[in-house]
Each structure stands twice: as C-alpha cells, then as structure tokens.
Design a protein around this motif. Structure first.
Motif, mmCIF file in Angstrom:
data_model
loop_
_atom_site.group_PDB
_atom_site.id
_atom_site.type_symbol
_atom_site.label_atom_id
_atom_site.label_comp_id
_atom_site.label_asym_id
_atom_site.label_seq_id
_atom_site.Cartn_x
_atom_site.Cartn_y
_atom_site.Cartn_z
ATOM 1 N N ARG A 62 36.055 -41.890 42.451
ATOM 2 C CA ARG A 62 37.764 -42.132 42.170
ATOM 3 C C ARG A 62 38.050 -40.747 41.864
ATOM 4 N N GLN A 78 38.660 -38.962 45.132
ATOM 5 C CA GLN A 78 39.686 -39.734 45.892
ATOM 6 C C GLN A 78 41.001 -39.131 45.273
ATOM 7 N N GLU A 127 41.740 -35.578 46.269
ATOM 8 C CA GLU A 127 42.007 -35.618 47.698
ATOM 9 C C GLU A 127 43.767 -35.859 47.718
ATOM 10 N N MET A 128 44.120 -36.975 47.111
ATOM 11 C CA MET A 128 45.444 -37.432 47.358
ATOM 12 C C MET A 128 46.582 -36.365 46.357
ATOM 13 N N LEU A 129 45.629 -35.574 45.626
ATOM 14 C CA LEU A 129 46.936 -34.828 44.901
ATOM 15 C C LEU A 129 47.018 -33.564 45.618
ATOM 16 N N GLY A 130 46.300 -33.263 46.800
ATOM 17 C CA GLY A 130 46.492 -32.266 47.735
ATOM 18 C C GLY A 130 45.165 -31.225 47.522
ATOM 19 N N ALA A 131 44.194 -31.540 47.039
ATOM 20 C CA ALA A 131 43.024 -30.596 46.700
ATOM 21 C C ALA A 131 42.351 -30.366 48.075
ATOM 22 N N GLN A 143 38.336 -26.812 46.601
ATOM 23 C CA GLN A 143 38.943 -26.930 45.427
ATOM 24 C C GLN A 143 38.217 -28.164 44.582
ATOM 25 N N ARG A 149 36.815 -27.722 41.042
ATOM 26 C CA ARG A 149 37.946 -28.035 39.845
ATOM 27 C C ARG A 149 37.203 -29.553 39.453
ATOM 28 N N ASN A 198 43.892 -48.631 50.866
ATOM 29 C CA ASN A 198 43.106 -47.532 51.180
ATOM 30 C C ASN A 198 43.221 -47.037 52.581
ATOM 31 N N PHE A 235 41.898 -43.297 52.819
ATOM 32 C CA PHE A 235 40.507 -43.159 52.096
ATOM 33 C C PHE A 235 39.580 -44.142 53.136
ATOM 34 N N PRO A 273 43.659 -38.014 53.257
ATOM 35 C CA PRO A 273 44.464 -38.213 52.380
ATOM 36 C C PRO A 273 45.459 -37.107 52.091
ATOM 37 N N SER A 274 46.775 -37.227 51.698
ATOM 38 C CA SER A 274 47.672 -36.154 51.590
ATOM 39 C C SER A 274 48.433 -36.354 50.331
ATOM 40 N N SER A 275 49.271 -35.366 49.822
ATOM 41 C CA SER A 275 50.070 -35.570 48.602
ATOM 42 C C SER A 275 51.306 -36.483 48.919
ATOM 43 N N HIS A 316 51.122 -39.245 50.137
ATOM 44 C CA HIS A 316 50.827 -40.890 49.795
ATOM 45 C C HIS A 316 50.064 -40.786 48.482
ATOM 46 N N GLY A 317 50.620 -41.100 47.276
ATOM 47 C CA GLY A 317 50.057 -41.076 46.075
ATOM 48 C C GLY A 317 49.550 -42.594 45.619
ATOM 49 N N MET A 318 48.375 -42.706 45.207
ATOM 50 C CA MET A 318 47.890 -43.961 44.767
ATOM 51 C C MET A 318 47.622 -44.054 43.270
ATOM 52 N N PHE A 334 45.469 -46.167 40.591
ATOM 53 C CA PHE A 334 44.327 -47.101 40.783
ATOM 54 C C PHE A 334 44.253 -48.127 39.207
ATOM 55 N N PHE A 391 47.685 -30.750 38.236
ATOM 56 C CA PHE A 391 46.607 -30.461 39.113
ATOM 57 C C PHE A 391 47.204 -30.190 40.595
ATOM 58 N N GLY A 392 47.885 -30.966 41.125
ATOM 59 C CA GLY A 392 48.586 -30.977 42.393
ATOM 60 C C GLY A 392 49.140 -29.672 42.742
ATOM 61 N N CYS A 433 46.597 -27.004 42.867
ATOM 62 C CA CYS A 433 45.987 -26.797 43.825
ATOM 63 C C CYS A 433 46.399 -26.198 45.149
ATOM 64 N N ARG A 434 47.880 -26.408 45.031
ATOM 65 C CA ARG A 434 48.735 -25.583 46.077
ATOM 66 C C ARG A 434 48.942 -24.271 45.945
ATOM 67 N N LEU A 445 51.382 -38.065 39.942
ATOM 68 C CA LEU A 445 51.735 -38.309 41.225
ATOM 69 C C LEU A 445 53.243 -38.068 41.615
ATOM 70 N N ASN A 499 54.354 -34.238 42.720
ATOM 71 C CA ASN A 499 54.209 -33.819 44.092
ATOM 72 C C ASN A 499 55.348 -34.583 45.172
#
Lengths: 194, 256
Positions: A84, A87, A90-94, A98, A102, B58, B63, B81-83, B85-87, B89, B106-107, B110-111, B152, B155
């Motif tokens: 999790r 995932q 990844e979806m936050l853009g890392a 990273q 991180r 997913n 994913f 996966p990309s920012s 599309h935020g999920m 859980f 965090f997002g 990272c950028r 989320l 982003n």
C-alpha cells in the motif's frame, strides 16, 4: 568502529536492493547466505595469510561478521514494506528512486535498527577476539596477559569492562539512531488516541 | 455521453488471475465489462463483496493491467500510476514516519516544487486545522482519511478513485465524511469513481450507480440518481432519497 561502519554501509544498501528487486535478490542472496553459514572464526587463517597478524585482520573479520545481521534484517524490513505504501507513493508521483529513499528506507527502519544493534554487538565481540589472538593491546590482550600470570581477578575485571563497554556502545547507538529524522519506531501507539 | 467529454471508458474489459495456487482454471474477475463516465461525473459502483469492484479501481489507477479490452482515462490509455489519478484506500495509507504536514506535502516534495503550496488551506478544507505537526498514530481513523484526502487534493487530480474509503469508520463519522466528499467534489470538480457496498452511501453521493453482478463481474443495472447538485445533508431526509434507495436495493437483489 570502522569495521562496524563499513559493514553497515555495505549491508544496508545491499539489503534494500535485494529486498526490493527479485532479480538482484536471485543473484546475491543465495551467495550471501552461503558465506553466512561459515563461522567468522573460520576465516581467521585465511585473513592471517592475507593481512598478517594485527589490526587489518581484525578489521577484515569485523566487517565480514557484522555485515550479515545488517544485511539480513534490512532485507527482511525492505521486503515486508506494505505494498500500500509503495502504491500510495507511486500515485502521488514518486519515482522509483524516491520510493526507495522516501518510503522503503524509513519504512524498513525498525528492522534496520535491530540489525545494526546486533551488528554492533558482533563487532565488539570480534574486537575482543582479535585482541585475544593477535593484537597485543586492549582488553583482550590484558585478559590473556592476566591468564599467563594466573591472575583471575584481572581476568574477571577485564570481562566486566568488556560487558559494560558493550552495553554503553549499544545505548549510544540507539541514542544516535533515535535522533535521525524519520525515526518512528517506539513512537507508534504509545500515546492515547485523540 | 461521447467524444471528448468522456473521462473514463471501459470497453469490453476482462481480467483473469491466472496464477491460482492449486493450478485450476484461471479465476475470472471481470468479464467484458463496458461502461463510461463523463467529466466531473460522480459514479458509484455497487456490488456483492469479492465481485471485482476494487479490481476496476486498480486498473484505473494503473496498479493492475486488464487481461483484455481497452481502458482509457481522459482519452489516454492507462499506463503507470500517476498523480493525475488519486486513490483513497479503505485502510490507513499514511506514512507513519511523517507528520501530517509532510504526508500532505509528499507529492509536491517528490516533484521538487520550489514554492510549496500552503497546506493550511487544505487542512481547513478537510476540517483539520492546526494538526500540521501531528504524527499519524495520534489521529483517529476518520482524521487519517481526511489527511489522505488532503494529500491527494494538493496534487489536483482530475480523477479521484475511492475504494470503500469509509468502510472502517463508525456511522456518524461516515456521514460527516460523505458530506466532506460532496463539498470537495463541488469545489474541485474531479471525476469520481467510488466503490462501496453501502446503498445509502451510494444514493447520497452518486450521479449514477452501476450495479455489478457476482464474479465474474458484469454490469447488471445502472440507476441514475434523480437529485441535482449541489446537495447537502438534507438530501438524506427527502422522500425521493428513500425511494431511490429502495429501487437500488431491489436492483441489487435481482443481480445476485
């Protein structure tokens, strides 16, 4: 000290890589476990041929022995990272790098800490072992001298000193690790939920 | 419902899991599923548990990959996966070693963004002002989900995927969170795909409810929700709400 530092500096990165990449794991993990099953002391003759009697042999043995706990627990910690978290990152853009720095590294930190404490203990044991066998200064050498003289009291004092110094170094290590940014072991679930 | 206006297109999508441990026939989770969602639409997917609802999310998040069929989001095939599309859980996904503030940032971190956005606005949006320096273990379940939502939103995702996000919360917190989701969607207007098995939740939030059959999942009914936006908590009290809930329950029963 130097031996422990070198062992950690090799052990943690290889453990992380091996724990996160099945390809790297397949190449180096069996090899490492093969070497691990050789007791450190069995390397002594070889080390003496390569490095002679003295500090460099000690250093070699310490690095070798302290590497395995650092590697194995880092590997286990990196492998058990919650999918999790990966995932989510990844979806936050890392990027992949990273994620390693991180998410995997801080996430595996509790295991890494355990490994480092064991490594440090082993390093200390090998320091004394080196002094008992080759190096002619230090607590180990003192104990051996006292044995020659038949002075049991000095031998006992030597052992107590070794124990105390080992404990102090362990506490010092924990103190330092707990000051690292991103340290969170022991901070979870202690306080009341709001 | 066609052309550039479509946010999501699922066309004849199947998903099989071939690596079943006992060597039996592959487990078919989705079977030639086709549906689409418009930009800014709020779609809720309802269905019996284990029917593959999460698999749909997913795939949309990148994913997992479908076994066959085509999936596009905003006209593009879904890759990694990309920012965008935020999920969210069902379980807690905050990083326990980071404070609320660092989790939310965090997002942007990272950028490598130079000027970091003001997180106070986001904390206020999710009703958690003043919690910047807290570590996640000091927050309740509902608060953690609020932080996950803020993390989320910072982003600015165009697609929000929610996988039973409030399933583990108590009834009161759940209703608060549902109202929060409505207000967030009104403010930012993302397309939302929301998975749940709670019929009331579905009717309260959705523009359209897709009802899936048991595994392998096929679309068994589509129920449009006859309420306009903006909505608020009063929508739960209306007679039309209760009629729609009854209709959805009926359709759900028929599908199993």
């Amino acid at each position: 000290m130097a031996g422990f530092a070198i062992a950690s500096l090799i052990g943690i990165p290889t453990g992380i890589l091996s724990g996160r990449s099945s390809r790297i794991c397949a190449v180096i993990d069996p090899f490492i476990h093969l070497l691990r099953s050789v007791p450190g002391i069995a390397w002594l003759p070889l080390a003496m041929i390569w490095f002679g009697i003295g500090n460099r042999t000690s250093l070699f043995l310490i690095v070798l022995a302290a590497f395995f706990p650092a590697y194995v627990s880092t590997y286990q910690g990196a492998r058990n990272i919650s999918p999790r978290w990966v995932q989510t990152a990844e979806m936050l853009g890392a990027t992949r790098q990273q994620i390693l720095m991180r998410v995997v590294l801080p996430g595996a930190f509790p295991s890494i800490e355990t490994g480092l404490r064991i490594s440090l203990g082993i390093s200390w044991a090998y320091v004394v072992l080196g002094e008992l066998t080759g190096v002619n200064s230090g607590l180990g050498a003192l104990i051996m001298d006292a044995r020659m003289m038949g002075d049991v009291i000095i031998v006992m004092v030597g052992i107590i000193c070794i124990a105390l110094l080992g404990r102090i170094s362990d506490l010092l290590l924990q103190f330092l690790l707990h000051r690292l940014p991103g340290h969170y072991a022991g901070r979870t679930g202690r306080e009341e939920i709001l | 419902m066609n052309g550039a206006d479509q946010a999501i297109r699922f066309y004849e999508v199947s998903k099989d899991f071939s690596n079943s441990p006992d060597g039996k026939a592959p487990l078919s989770v989705l079977h030639r599923l086709t549906f689409s969602a418009g930009t800014g639409e709020f779609v809720v997917i309802l269905g019996p548990s284990g029917c593959g609802k999460s698999t749909i999310l997913n795939i949309l998040a990148g994913f997992e990959r479908q076994s066959s069929g085509r999936v596009s989001v905003f006209g593009l095939e879904v890759g990694s996966p990309s920012s965008e599309h935020g999920m969210i859980f069902q379980e807690d996904s905050l990083f326990p070693w980071l404070t609320v503030k660092d989790n939310i940032l965090f997002g942007p971190h990272c950028r490598g963004e130079k000027s970091l956005p003001d997180i106070r606005a986001y904390l206020e949006l999710v009703n958690l002002p003043g919690f910047e320096e807290f570590l996640p273990h000091r927050l309740s379940g509902g608060m953690k989900q609020r932080v996950a939502l803020a993390r989320l939103l910072i982003n600015h995702p165009r697609l929000l995927l929610m996988d039973e996000p409030f399933g583990a919360l108590d009834a009161q917190t759940r209703e608060d969170m549902q109202e929060l989701v409505l207000s967030v969607q009104m403010k930012y207007g993302p397309t939302v795909v929301f998975v749940t098995h709670d019929v009331d939740e579905a009717v309260f939030l959705a523009d359209r409810i897709l009802i899936l059959s048991a595994r392998p999942a096929r679309l068994s009914a589509v129920v449009p929700v006859p309420a306009t936006r903006p909505r608020d908590a009063r929508w739960r009290e209306e007679a039309l709400f209760h009629r729609t809930v009854a209709e959805v329950r009926h359709a759900l029963k028929k599908s199993t």
